[in-house]
Design an enzyme around this catalytic site. Sequence first.
Site, short mmCIF file in Angstrom:
data_model
loop_
_atom_site.label_atom_id
_atom_site.label_comp_id
_atom_site.label_asym_id
_atom_site.label_seq_id
_atom_site.Cartn_x
_atom_site.Cartn_y
_atom_site.Cartn_z
N LYS A 264 0.86 -1.19 0.00
CA LYS A 264 0.00 0.00 0.00
C LYS A 264 0.89 1.24 0.00
CE LYS A 264 -3.93 1.96 2.60
NZ LYS A 264 -4.79 1.80 3.78
N SER B 23 -9.61 1.62 2.80
CA SER B 23 -8.78 2.35 1.88
C SER B 23 -7.69 1.49 1.22
CB SER B 23 -8.09 3.50 2.61
OG SER B 23 -7.26 3.02 3.64
N SER C 63 -9.68 -0.48 7.17
CA SER C 63 -9.15 -0.44 5.81
C SER C 63 -8.43 -1.68 5.32
CB SER C 63 -8.21 0.75 5.66
OG SER C 63 -8.97 1.90 5.46
#
Length: 482
Positions: free
Chosen positions: A71, A146, A170
């Site tokens: 990420k 996210s 997330s």
Amino acid sequence: MNLHAFTSIKELKTALDQKNITPEQVVSFYLNRLNELDGEVESTLEIFDKASVLKEMQQGGALYGIPGIIKNNICIKDRRTTCASRILQNYSATNDATAISRLKEAGAPIIATANLDEFAMGSSTETSYFKKTKNPWDLSRVPGGSSGGSAAAVAAGFAPWALGSDTGGSVRQPAAYCGIVGLKPTYGLVSRYGLVAYASSLDQIGVMTRSVYDNALVLSEIAGQDERDSSTLPEPRKDYTKTLDGTIPKGLKIGVVDNTLNAQGIDPEVVARIEDAIKEFEKLGATIHRVKLPTVDYSAAAYFVLSRAEAASNLAKFDGVRYGYRDKDATTLNTMYDETRRDGFGEEVKKRIMVGNYVLSSGHSGEFYQSAQQVKRAIRQEFIQAFEGVDVLLMPSQAEPAFKFGEYDLDPLKMDLQDYFTCPLNLAGVPGISIPCGMSSSNMPIGMQLIGPHCSEELLYRVGYAYEQKTPWHTMHPELKK
Ligand code: GLN
């Protein structure tokens, strides 16, 4: 060995150990697949070139030759760490996050960075400045967020593992939406050094994989105390796969959080899949208790306040002076700050900074910030009490399967309610794992959460693995068109 996109880490390790395949072949396979197919899913922000990936790959180690995707709010030295924001568009990290340096020491090649909601703020990956990641099961739906890029990439078979971050859900929510396994560790189990802070008292780096066993393998490499993050716990590093034998501990008590199954707006299909899972756990020998966690109903509101307050403080450092984007036309220092932040941040981020400053402002902090802290203490207490009666808790990861793009545009509150079942764990600091537990009639994955007391990851993996051995969900994969 016949390498395919959904090969597990476990199988890859065996093949690599037996020299049936080389690390170079594995890296090439996944890089080729990414380059060929990610145009459809748009899960990544940057795909690294093979030569640099192989050059950085360290020899030996438990994940030698097993590629992963990170990420893009977790720093990788000399690689762009954008947080999917214009303000950090050209920012190159000066250090590895601790999780990254540990993975590198374990020999893991990092092949790409994953898309995310800007600064990890969102539940659909739609707030990214750069692109909209698609759910590989249905390209008209969001992957969740996210960590939507990480989840979509793992589900699409672009890599066997990815790292995400989880502040309010997330890791677990996109894992549920994409039909993979996502662990949010106990607060303090994984170092936050090098994770760009959103809400520091809640942030944790988490692991995303297609199976429970693989998840445990990756966590074993990144968990454990770190002198560069004083909030890490004095937990010894251990092998989280050790107890995975397909059984659950004798007499295991599972508490089903009943009020979540009766929550307003929950999809009956989600409830039905959770009830199916309960039957599987009974067959495995668990006793089922119905429990209530009433404070769950207040958690999303408290999370809303606390996350915005901390975000406003954490994001104050992006001022055009020290990092990233700077407005070049400004003629005074103050207009430079203003214009850099006006053009550098997206709408969602700016909205949160404003709400955060408001709830912290004098005259309002008692009403908002202090009461949110009280809810945080209450939910923590409620979990502690619940674990006096049961060993693990079970509840849905989400109220419904992945939604369509733009579905919540006119109803932002609904987007914030995405955190309903996940953020209580961040407030309490306890670990949770989202595991696929079935498919909806629209052929979209559904996920359940197993939750344990602080530092019970080993138990959660053991229970989750036993469930997985009895059910087919982790063997189902989306089909990309090409
Ligand atoms: N959806 C939540 C938010 O937007 C969770 C984000 C996260 O865990 N990073 O705040």
